[in-house]
Design a protein around this motif. Structure first.
Motif, mmCIF file in Angstrom:
data_model
loop_
_atom_site.group_PDB
_atom_site.id
_atom_site.type_symbol
_atom_site.label_atom_id
_atom_site.label_comp_id
_atom_site.label_asym_id
_atom_site.label_seq_id
_atom_site.Cartn_x
_atom_site.Cartn_y
_atom_site.Cartn_z
ATOM 1 N N ILE A 185 0.749 -1.093 -0.017
ATOM 2 C CA ILE A 185 -0.034 0.088 -0.074
ATOM 3 C C ILE A 185 0.875 1.199 -0.088
ATOM 4 N N ARG A 186 1.930 1.211 0.828
ATOM 5 C CA ARG A 186 2.792 2.318 1.015
ATOM 6 C C ARG A 186 3.518 2.578 -0.683
ATOM 7 N N THR A 187 3.835 1.495 -0.930
ATOM 8 C CA THR A 187 4.579 1.545 -2.494
ATOM 9 C C THR A 187 3.765 2.146 -3.533
ATOM 10 N N VAL A 233 4.381 14.256 -1.821
ATOM 11 C CA VAL A 233 5.595 14.418 -1.521
ATOM 12 C C VAL A 233 6.403 13.639 -2.680
ATOM 13 N N ARG A 234 5.794 12.452 -3.045
ATOM 14 C CA ARG A 234 6.826 11.721 -4.371
ATOM 15 C C ARG A 234 6.361 12.695 -5.586
ATOM 16 N N ASP A 267 -5.080 7.460 6.480
ATOM 17 C CA ASP A 267 -5.156 7.760 4.726
ATOM 18 C C ASP A 267 -4.706 9.046 4.654
ATOM 19 N N HIS A 268 -4.741 10.099 5.330
ATOM 20 C CA HIS A 268 -4.223 11.385 5.090
ATOM 21 C C HIS A 268 -2.519 11.161 4.870
ATOM 22 N N GLU A 269 -1.999 10.392 5.858
ATOM 23 C CA GLU A 269 -0.527 10.213 5.770
ATOM 24 C C GLU A 269 -0.105 9.506 4.304
ATOM 25 N N LEU A 270 -0.780 8.513 3.666
ATOM 26 C CA LEU A 270 -0.692 7.681 2.465
ATOM 27 C C LEU A 270 -0.741 9.002 1.131
#
Length: 132
Positions: A16-18, A104-105, A95-98
């Motif tokens: 999910i983070r990827t 950022v990316r 969800d917000h952090e993701l």
């Protein structure tokens, strides 16, 4: 149900983070910035996209602080209702952090594109290049 949520969530956490970035670097380079025919217009699009991303990241910092204060207040309340509200707010925070990770990316990609331009255009140059 909780076991399934925990098992699947743990197995997918890294994946999910990827994937967190709504537009790939390729898409940003070729279809967002690169969709324009002239360098001045590509530069303009890149700056516009960066402006939007930076404003969203600045908002995210404030929203994070607000969420943390709200969680502290809910945790201190100590009621069943406040614990449930805090649990939901923690899900929203995840969800917000993701979303922030993806932003950022994208910002990093856009900034690299911005830095690749040979120059900064003036408003007059941008206007003059529109006919091209």
């Amino acid at each position: 149900m909780n076991d399934l949520i925990s098992k699947v969530g743990n197995d997918l956490a890294k994946a999910i983070r990827t994937i967190q970035q709504s537009r790939s670097n390729f898409q940003i380079e070729h279809f967002v910035v690169g969709q324009h025919d002239t360098e001045p217009r590509r530069w303009w699009q890149c700056v516009l996209e960066l402006q939007i991303k930076l404003q969203n990241l600045r908002r995210a910092v404030i929203q994070r602080r607000q969420t943390e204060r709200k969680l502290l207040s809910l945790d201190n309340a100590g009621t069943d209702e406040s614990r449930d509200e805090a649990a939901l707010l923690r899900l929203d925070r995840e969800d917000h952090e993701l979303a922030v990770l993806g932003a950022v990316r994208e910002t990093e990609c856009l900034y690299a594109i911005f830095k690749s331009f040979d120059r900064i255009f003036t408003r007059e140059e941008l206007d003059a290049a529109e006919a091209d």
